[in-house]
Motif scaffolding. Structure first.
Motif, PDB file in Angstrom:
ATOM      1  N   THR A  10     -58.627 -12.408 -30.316  1.00 45.75           N
ATOM      2  CA  THR A  10     -58.144 -12.514 -31.697  1.00 45.75           C
ATOM      3  C   THR A  10     -59.219 -12.147 -32.715  1.00 45.75           C
ATOM      4  O   THR A  10     -58.951 -11.449 -33.702  1.00 45.75           O
ATOM      5  CB  THR A  10     -57.657 -13.950 -31.966  1.00 45.75           C
ATOM      6  OG1 THR A  10     -56.677 -14.288 -30.983  1.00 45.75           O
ATOM      7  CG2 THR A  10     -57.048 -14.081 -33.351  1.00 45.75           C
ATOM      8  N   GLU A  33     -49.094  -9.109 -31.652  1.00 49.40           N
ATOM      9  CA  GLU A  33     -48.526 -10.460 -31.685  1.00 49.40           C
ATOM     10  C   GLU A  33     -49.334 -11.358 -30.751  1.00 49.40           C
ATOM     11  O   GLU A  33     -49.979 -10.878 -29.810  1.00 49.40           O
ATOM     12  CB  GLU A  33     -47.063 -10.432 -31.257  1.00 49.40           C
ATOM     13  CG  GLU A  33     -46.852  -9.904 -29.858  1.00 49.40           C
ATOM     14  CD  GLU A  33     -45.365  -9.817 -29.492  1.00 49.40           C
ATOM     15  OE1 GLU A  33     -45.087  -9.610 -28.302  1.00 49.40           O
ATOM     16  OE2 GLU A  33     -44.508  -9.964 -30.390  1.00 49.40           O
ATOM     17  N   PRO A  34     -49.349 -12.663 -31.018  1.00 44.83           N
ATOM     18  CA  PRO A  34     -50.060 -13.592 -30.128  1.00 44.83           C
ATOM     19  C   PRO A  34     -49.431 -13.615 -28.741  1.00 44.83           C
ATOM     20  O   PRO A  34     -48.248 -13.297 -28.570  1.00 44.83           O
ATOM     21  CB  PRO A  34     -49.901 -14.956 -30.823  1.00 44.83           C
ATOM     22  CG  PRO A  34     -49.482 -14.644 -32.217  1.00 44.83           C
ATOM     23  CD  PRO A  34     -48.722 -13.356 -32.151  1.00 44.83           C
TER      24      PRO A  34
END
Length: 317
Positions: A10, A33-34
């Motif tokens: 991230t 997206e996570p």
């Protein structure tokens, strides 16, 4: 048209997107997206410099999943203690520290393992001061004498086991909380802690150490059994004795240490007999000391490393 999928930490995301756009002159469409709950994201461990060498043990065993707590830091805290308490000798620790330092210079590729062993050797020296031992000799009145306070050391070892196993259960609770929710975490992990509390209350009340009715301890035990049945099924019930066997298993910390002490005493006493005879026998006594303590150190390395590893891979993990 090309579609490329991948993973990225991230903290590197924004910088990587900027670099891709700059390189491609904004001709790439980027969507991110996570990681979803059940996706098998690859693992990148992020530990401080002092802790990093202990990732060696995770590489040997199994990497934590993306949503699990990385246990490397806890291994860093406890492995050197377990290793150091077994030889627990100032002389053995200093010799080990010097040898592992020299090996690291000769074998840089084994740096992580040797760094672990150097830290463990330093802790061996600290426990040597605690036990007051130098190559098997008690050089001053120790905090705990392994030769004379064997049962005290056994109780300390069991206490270490209680703390270590329950840290493992708490980490397990946190992992279950992330992956399956609070209720399942309580049933699958907190139930083991309640089981221990119930047994402790039952034993202490039966011995008259605390002024409560034994039924309170029995109620805790009954509740924990029902929770285990709900959380882990019949397998959890079968494994109830295992948690107490795991805790008792930490007695090996005292037992192996006592073995090291007894061997050192035998070596020293055997050499002393030759010294008393004088002449040529002094050389024989020196050989007994050197060869004997070298063998004891080698046995200590092997036993301390393997049993410390086992207490993490089996009892803790």
């Amino acid at each position: 048209t090309f579609l490329i999928k991948g993973w990225i930490p991230t903290e590197d995301l924004r910088r990587s997107i900027d670099r891709l756009n700059k390189t491609s002159h904004n001709k790439i469409y980027i969507q991110f997206e996570p990681a979803k709950k059940h996706e098998k994201a690859p693992i990148k461990q992020n530990n401080p410099k002092l802790v990093k060498p202990f990732q060696f043990f995770m590489d040997l065993y199994s990497m934590p999943t993306y949503r699990e707590i990385d246990p490397t830091f806890f291994v860093f805290l406890t492995f050197p203690i377990f290793f150091g308490i077994m030889p627990g000798d100032i002389g053995y620790g200093l010799v080990s520290l010097a040898i592992f330092w020299l090996l690291k210079r000769k074998m840089p590729k084994a740096g992580n393992l040797l760094n672990v062993l150097m830290v463990s050797s330093f802790v061996t020296v600290l426990f040597g001061f605690f036990f007051g031992e130098f190559f098997g000799f008690e050089i001053y009145h120790p905090v705990v004498s392994r030769e004379h306070d064997m049962f005290t050391l056994m109780f300390i070892a069991v206490g270490i086991g209680v703390v270590h196993v329950n840290i493992g259960l708490i980490i397990g609770f946190a992992n279950e909380l992330k992956s399956h929710g609070f209720i399942h975490a309580v049933y699958a992990k907190a139930s083991w802690i309640i089981l221990e509390v119930g047994l402790a209350l039952l034993v202490l009340s039966a011995l008259g150490k605390i002024l409560i009715t034994p039924w309170i301890g029995a109620a805790f035990l009954g509740a924990s059994v029902l929770m285990l049945l709900k959380g882990e099924g019949f397998r959890g019930i079968i494994e109830i004795p295992s948690i107490f066997a795991n805790i008792v298993s930490y007695v090996r910390l005292a037992a192996i240490g006592l073995t090291s002490v007894i061997l050192a005493l035998i070596i020293n006493e055997s050499a002393a007999e030759f010294f008393h005879k004088g002449g040529f026998f002094i050389l024989a006594g020196v050989l007994i000391l050197v060869i004997g303590h070298v063998m004891n150190i080698l046995i200590g390395w092997l036993g301390s490393f393997l049993h410390s590893l086992r207490l993490h891979y089996v009892e803790f993990f």
